[in-house]
Design a protein around this motif. Structure first.
Motif, PDB file in Angstrom:
ATOM      1  N   ARG A 189       0.812  -1.216   0.000  1.00 40.52           N
ATOM      2  CA  ARG A 189       0.000   0.000   0.000  1.00 40.52           C
ATOM      3  C   ARG A 189       0.843   1.262   0.000  1.00 40.52           C
ATOM      4  N   PHE A 190       2.153   1.124  -0.026  1.00 41.10           N
ATOM      5  CA  PHE A 190       3.016   2.300   0.080  1.00 41.10           C
ATOM      6  C   PHE A 190       2.737   3.302  -1.027  1.00 41.10           C
ATOM      7  N   TRP A 191       2.575   2.809  -2.260  1.00 40.56           N
ATOM      8  CA  TRP A 191       2.454   3.706  -3.409  1.00 40.56           C
ATOM      9  C   TRP A 191       1.140   4.475  -3.349  1.00 40.56           C
ATOM     10  N   THR A 192       0.061   3.836  -2.958  1.00 40.54           N
ATOM     11  CA  THR A 192      -1.207   4.545  -2.799  1.00 40.54           C
ATOM     12  C   THR A 192      -1.095   5.582  -1.683  1.00 40.54           C
ATOM     13  N   GLY A 193      -0.450   5.197  -0.567  1.00 43.03           N
ATOM     14  CA  GLY A 193      -0.289   6.131   0.537  1.00 43.03           C
ATOM     15  C   GLY A 193       0.545   7.335   0.161  1.00 43.03           C
ATOM     16  N   ARG A 194       1.603   7.111  -0.624  1.00 44.44           N
ATOM     17  CA  ARG A 194       2.454   8.231  -1.053  1.00 44.44           C
ATOM     18  C   ARG A 194       1.663   9.199  -1.919  1.00 44.44           C
ATOM     19  N   ALA A 195       0.897   8.664  -2.894  1.00 45.80           N
ATOM     20  CA  ALA A 195       0.091   9.527  -3.758  1.00 45.80           C
ATOM     21  C   ALA A 195      -0.973  10.270  -2.958  1.00 45.80           C
ATOM     22  N   LEU A 196      -1.585   9.586  -1.983  1.00 46.22           N
ATOM     23  CA  LEU A 196      -2.600  10.220  -1.144  1.00 46.22           C
ATOM     24  C   LEU A 196      -1.986  11.331  -0.296  1.00 46.22           C
ATOM     25  N   PHE A 197      -0.774  11.096   0.202  1.00 49.46           N
ATOM     26  CA  PHE A 197      -0.084  12.111   1.008  1.00 49.46           C
ATOM     27  C   PHE A 197       0.224  13.342   0.156  1.00 49.46           C
ATOM     28  N   GLY A 200      -2.843  15.253  -0.433  1.00 49.64           N
ATOM     29  CA  GLY A 200      -3.210  15.991   0.767  1.00 49.64           C
ATOM     30  C   GLY A 200      -2.390  17.251   0.932  1.00 49.64           C
ATOM     31  N   GLN A 201      -1.108  17.197   0.535  1.00 52.23           N
ATOM     32  CA  GLN A 201      -0.276  18.398   0.596  1.00 52.23           C
ATOM     33  C   GLN A 201      -0.776  19.462  -0.372  1.00 52.23           C
ATOM     34  N   ARG A 202      -1.165  19.040  -1.589  1.00 52.60           N
ATOM     35  CA  ARG A 202      -1.633  20.011  -2.579  1.00 52.60           C
ATOM     36  C   ARG A 202      -2.955  20.642  -2.143  1.00 52.60           C
ATOM     37  N   ALA A 203      -3.852  19.790  -1.598  1.00 50.94           N
ATOM     38  CA  ALA A 203      -5.184  20.280  -1.227  1.00 50.94           C
ATOM     39  C   ALA A 203      -5.257  20.765   0.213  1.00 50.94           C
ATOM     40  N   ARG A 204      -4.153  20.636   0.952  1.00 52.44           N
ATOM     41  CA  ARG A 204      -4.141  20.993   2.377  1.00 52.44           C
ATOM     42  C   ARG A 204      -5.233  20.251   3.135  1.00 52.44           C
ATOM     43  N   ASP A 205      -5.298  18.958   2.882  1.00 52.38           N
ATOM     44  CA  ASP A 205      -6.304  18.080   3.496  1.00 52.38           C
ATOM     45  C   ASP A 205      -5.615  17.268   4.592  1.00 52.38           C
ATOM     46  N   ALA A 206      -5.903  17.605   5.860  1.00 54.41           N
ATOM     47  CA  ALA A 206      -5.231  16.940   6.977  1.00 54.41           C
ATOM     48  C   ALA A 206      -5.564  15.451   7.032  1.00 54.41           C
ATOM     49  N   GLN A 207      -6.802  15.089   6.701  1.00 54.15           N
ATOM     50  CA  GLN A 207      -7.187  13.677   6.759  1.00 54.15           C
ATOM     51  C   GLN A 207      -6.434  12.861   5.717  1.00 54.15           C
ATOM     52  N   ALA A 208      -6.280  13.410   4.501  1.00 49.73           N
ATOM     53  CA  ALA A 208      -5.528  12.705   3.462  1.00 49.73           C
ATOM     54  C   ALA A 208      -4.060  12.573   3.857  1.00 49.73           C
ATOM     55  N   LEU A 209      -3.509  13.612   4.486  1.00 46.85           N
ATOM     56  CA  LEU A 209      -2.125  13.539   4.950  1.00 46.85           C
ATOM     57  C   LEU A 209      -1.951  12.427   5.978  1.00 46.85           C
ATOM     58  N   GLN A 210      -2.878  12.346   6.936  1.00 47.08           N
ATOM     59  CA  GLN A 210      -2.773  11.333   7.985  1.00 47.08           C
ATOM     60  C   GLN A 210      -2.928   9.929   7.415  1.00 47.08           C
ATOM     61  N   GLN A 211      -3.914   9.745   6.534  1.00 48.88           N
ATOM     62  CA  GLN A 211      -4.130   8.419   5.945  1.00 48.88           C
ATOM     63  C   GLN A 211      -2.949   8.011   5.079  1.00 48.88           C
ATOM     64  N   GLY A 212      -2.420   8.954   4.285  1.00 45.35           N
ATOM     65  CA  GLY A 212      -1.269   8.635   3.451  1.00 45.35           C
ATOM     66  C   GLY A 212      -0.048   8.264   4.268  1.00 45.35           C
ATOM     67  N   ALA A 213       0.210   9.002   5.362  1.00 46.86           N
ATOM     68  CA  ALA A 213       1.353   8.695   6.218  1.00 46.86           C
ATOM     69  C   ALA A 213       1.202   7.314   6.850  1.00 46.86           C
ATOM     70  N   GLN A 214      -0.011   6.985   7.309  1.00 48.71           N
ATOM     71  CA  GLN A 214      -0.227   5.673   7.929  1.00 48.71           C
ATOM     72  C   GLN A 214      -0.017   4.545   6.928  1.00 48.71           C
ATOM     73  N   LEU A 215      -0.492   4.723   5.691  1.00 51.22           N
ATOM     74  CA  LEU A 215      -0.299   3.684   4.670  1.00 51.22           C
ATOM     75  C   LEU A 215       1.183   3.495   4.369  1.00 51.22           C
ATOM     76  N   MET A 216       1.921   4.584   4.249  1.00 51.49           N
ATOM     77  CA  MET A 216       3.353   4.464   3.964  1.00 51.49           C
ATOM     78  C   MET A 216       4.084   3.765   5.099  1.00 51.49           C
ATOM     79  N   LEU A 217       3.821   4.188   6.336  1.00 51.04           N
ATOM     80  CA  LEU A 217       4.535   3.618   7.476  1.00 51.04           C
ATOM     81  C   LEU A 217       4.180   2.154   7.690  1.00 51.04           C
ATOM     82  N   SER A 218       2.899   1.804   7.482  1.00 54.26           N
ATOM     83  CA  SER A 218       2.481   0.421   7.735  1.00 54.26           C
ATOM     84  C   SER A 218       3.075  -0.546   6.726  1.00 54.26           C
ATOM     85  N   ASP A 219       3.418  -0.061   5.537  1.00 54.08           N
ATOM     86  CA  ASP A 219       3.930  -0.950   4.500  1.00 54.08           C
ATOM     87  C   ASP A 219       5.421  -0.751   4.252  1.00 54.08           C
TER      88      ASP A 219
END
Length: 478
Positions: A189-197, A200-219
């Motif tokens: 899931r790392f690649w999906t999490g990276r794209a989501l992160f 989230g940076q572009r849209a300044r979406d805190a939830q997308a940033l958190q979900q993307g970081a969790q996906l990257m770290l978990s995988d």
């Protein structure tokens, strides 16, 4: 006592054998051989030299495994000398390479053979040339991870235009990155999490940033393809938010020294029980029939009539270190090692000792206050249930996300408690108390600083020491 030492050696070898990878089989085979030779020495004292030989052949392998987290170059020589088969040699060299990348953030100056042909074009920033050279090499399958680790460092730094589907993987939206990963045969899931992160940076979406970081770290796990590049990229993206993936991975892959120390402590107490009782009783293979009640009481067993009514509160600690027989300590030792190893890599050794002391004491207190007043209680299972509860809730995320993990784990937790009601001589109140303490600790857990982890570790160790010293003083006053 000498025979008992061989028995401990058998148990230690079998536990460590379970931690070895199934392939290559040499590592497990050598631990099994040492266990069999130690068993022979236990049954026939005159064969003690065989047991010694078994442990001697393990020493170089254990030295290599203990030093792998530091990735010193001299370890490659030890790997060549201590491994009998090429498969284990390659496996440990790969582990060394991944750890080196993890610690230093750059490939080693000296390549691990047989990847020498890849190093020069990669160092010169020519990944495509390296890719063509790799296809011309007869690289064994077990070296594919090392090849990907080297190649991945060039992907992010050359500035060369990327072709599809690499462009979609590294520059596209989450759904495009997911599809590109499947086309390239990349797992996780790392690649999906990276794209989501990044989204989230572009849209300044805190939830997308958190979900993307969790996906990257978990995988983010050593052994996955392009691991070195994943680690490099996760560190670059998450560092501005105070998250250091490299430090977390190093902590996660340390040898579980605190777990081993607790395991040795309960084995020392078990040997003390054997000496105090003059040997194992006829019910040694049951959960609670191996020792006399007098011996358990003299070594700090827990019961309402003496712990609460006579104020000997230190028994809340010492009772967690005692066990009723071979089956009892065998089951608890197995779960202590397996659960403790996973939990220690998540929260660190200091917090693990604190969690053992806290949940063990709470479980013993529940047993003393709510259980039958005249029934003795011993065993580390209250603390182990606390570890299970902590492992079910601790992790990244807020309280709601932790409650979600608890909801998914609830059926197995209820089943574990229910089984306790069906087995005789099981202290259910200790299980319930320890589990509740572990769940509350996990739900309220926030990642402490290094100094705070040291303080918690000292508090846990002092609690255990208080119980043991109080036991010795009480015995001296009799």
């Amino acid at each position: 006592m000498g025979n008992f030492t061989w028995l401990l050696g058998v148990a230690a070898c079998l536990i460590l054998m379970g931690q070895q990878p199934a392939r290559p089989p040499e590592a497990r085979g050598r631990f099994l051989l040492a266990a069999l030779l130690a068993a022979a020495a236990f049954l026939r004292p005159e064969l003690g030299w065989l047991g010694t030989l078994g442990f001697v052949q393990l020493l170089p392998l254990m030295f290599v495994q203990a030093r792998l987290p530091y990735a010193h170059p001299h370890l490659l020589t030890w790997i060549r000398l201590s491994c009998f088969t090429p498969a284990l040699r390659h496996h440990l060299q790969l582990a060394w390479l991944e750890t080196y990348l993890l610690r230093h953030g750059t490939p080693p100056a000296r390549a691990v053979s047989p990847l020498d042909a890849l190093v020069a074009p990669l160092a010169a920033g020519r990944p495509l040339e390296a890719l063509r050279g790799a296809h011309g090499l007869n690289v064994p399958p077990e070296w594919s991870r090392a090849y990907h680790a080297y190649l991945s460092w060039a992907l992010s730094d050359t500035g060369q235009p990327l072709e599809e589907p690499w462009r979609s993987l590294l520059e596209g939206e989450p759904l495009q990155a997911q599809r590109a990963a499947r086309r390239l045969g990349l797992e996780g899931r790392f690649w999906t999490g990276r794209a989501l992160f990044l989204e989230g940076q572009r849209a300044r979406d805190a939830q997308a940033l958190q979900q993307g970081a969790q996906l990257m770290l978990s995988d983010l796990r050593p052994g996955r393809e392009l691991f070195a590049w994943r680690l490099h990229e996760a560190s670059k993206l998450l560092a501005p938010f105070g998250i250091d993936p490299r430090a977390r991975l190093l902590e996660r892959h340390r040898f579980p020294v605190a777990t081993l120390g607790l395991l040795l402590l309960i084995f020392v107490f078990f040997g003390w029980e054997i000496l105090e009782s003059g040997g194992l009783g006829p019910g040694a293979l049951s959960l609670g029939g191996g020792f006399s009640l007098e011996a358990l009481l003299a070594l700090g067993a827990n019961a309402n009539v003496i712990t609460v009514q006579e104020g000997q509160w230190w028994r809340l600690v010492t009772s967690t270190l005692l066990h009723g027989g071979l089956l009892h300590i065998g089951l608890n030792a197995f779960y202590l090692w397996t659960i403790g190893s996973a939990l220690e890599r998540s929260i660190g050794p200091g917090m693990l000792v604190f969690a053992f002391a806290l949940t063990g004491v709470v479980g013993s207190a529940a047993s003393a206050l709510l259980g039958a007043p005249n029934v003795l209680s011993v065993g580390a299972s209250g603390a182990l249930f606390g570890w299970v509860g902590l492992l079910s809730t601790v992790g990244e995320g807020n309280v709601a996300q932790r409650l979600g993990r608890l909801g998914r784990a609830a059926p197995s937790l209820f089943l574990m408690l229910f089984i306790g009601f069906l087995i005789p001589n099981v202290d259910v109140w200790a299980h319930v108390g320890g589990l509740l303490a572990g769940l509350l600790l996990g739900l309220s857990y926030r990642r402490p600083s290094a100094r705070e982890r040291q303080v918690f570790g000292v508090l846990g160790a002092l609690t255990l020491a208080w119980g043991i010293v109080s036991l010795l003083l009480w015995r001296g006053s009799l």
